[in-house]
Scaffold this active site. Structure first.
Site, PDB file in Angstrom:
ATOM      1  CD  GLU A 120      -3.280  -0.194   0.673  1.00  0.00           C
ATOM      2  OE1 GLU A 120      -3.366  -0.100  -0.574  1.00  0.00           O
ATOM      3  OE2 GLU A 120      -4.108   0.248   1.453  1.00  0.00           O
ATOM      4  CB  THR A 168      -6.923   8.722  -0.813  1.00  0.00           C
ATOM      5  OG1 THR A 168      -7.800   7.644  -1.141  1.00  0.00           O
ATOM      6  CG2 THR A 168      -6.526   8.597   0.645  1.00  0.00           C
TER       7      THR A 168
END
Ligand code: HSE
Length: 293
Positions: A120, A168
């Protein structure tokens, strides 16, 4: 060949910004791995056109590199990218669990969370384990630095996924750097209430703990129709409604008997706001699971 089903996840849960997460029963990614000389990735399914197949840019590819486990990785996306439902985390978690099995690495699930979080971090630039922890461990998780608390819980959920996208990066930029003492006190109370609810399988407490005065308010303008959808969900019986992760998905907690009504009311409110969406009626679920090998 090893096949793993890795679930969608919802991070933050209102009061637990960057800390709380839970695994959903559905949707899920299906990740298949087969040993190979070098890693190649093939992606199909929901939003696959937006997922890079270059192993250096795909969370699953970074996981393969971190595990020194080259493989042909085939990802069937059930979790659409940029949904607020942990799409890249599902692929990272699925790859970590599958490659651990395929190469008999013998790593624990908690060690795999760290590996998947590296995936990630390499792809998104931010190392949050709030999605990969529940994607691997299942249930409810609270992550602070390297410490993970996990609770298996059974709570009914509705996850509304609008056909919109929230970056995001944008969603993080609007979050205030600091909060007032009053907001801090309320947030601690709400987070504690939510955690107690998870231990008791109590949708009232979990829903109450989804309240958040610190972060959600700064983000509602990024999620079209959020205020109306939350009100509609609560009126239909939801015990709490929050933005899922950075959005645009919206998560409702409810009693099982109210789930269909809550999903219908939330979809209707989104339609009234001019937003096409779908609703997953589900419950808290398991972490990434080997389906066959
Ligand atoms: N907790 C992150 C955020 C998203 O809300 O920005 C998931 O890592």
């Amino acid at each position: 060949m090893v096949t793993v089903r890795a679930p969608a996840t919802s991070a933050n849960l209102g009061s637990g910004f960057d800390v709380f997460g839970l695994a959903l029963g559905r949707p899920a990614d299906v990740v298949r791995v087969e040993r190979a000389e070098e890693t190649t990735i093939e992606v199909k399914g929901a939003g696959s056109q937006y997922v890079p197949e270059d192993p250096a840019e795909n969370t699953a590819g970074v996981v393969a590199r971190e595990l020194d486990a080259p493989a042909h990785i085939s990802i069937d996306k059930g979790v659409r990218p940029s949904s607020g439902l942990g799409s890249s985390a599902a692929s990272a978690a699925g790859a970590a669990v599958a490659l651990n099995e395929c190469y008999d690495r013998g790593l624990t699930k908690r060690e795999l969370v760290r590996i998947a979080a590296e995936g990630e971090a390499a792809v998104s630039g931010e190392a949050h384990a709030d999605n990969v922890a529940p994607a691997i461990l299942g249930g409810f998780t609270a992550v602070v630095d390297d410490e993970i608390t996990q609770v298996d819980a059974t709570i009914s959920l509705v996850a509304c996924l609008p056909e919109t996208v929230v970056s995001t990066r944008d969603a993080r930029q609007v979050v205030p750097e600091s909060v007032s003492r009053d907001d801090h006190v309320r947030t601690v109370g709400d987070a504690a209430t939510l955690t107690a609810g998870m231990f008791r399988d109590d949708p009232e407490l979990v829903g109450r703990g989804l309240r958040d005065g610190a972060v959600t308010a700064s983000r509602t303008s990024l999620v079209d129709g959020f205020d109306e959808v939350r009100d509609a969900g609560l009126t239909a019986g939801a015990t709490g409604v929050a933005i899922s992760g950075a959005g645009p998905s919206i998560l409702a907690v409810c009693r099982e008997d109210d789930r269909t009504a809550v999903a219908g009311a939330m979809l209707e409110a989104l339609a009234d706001a001019g937003v096409d969406a779908r609703a997953y009626q589900t419950e808290m679920g398991r972490g990434a699971t080997v389906a066959n090998r």
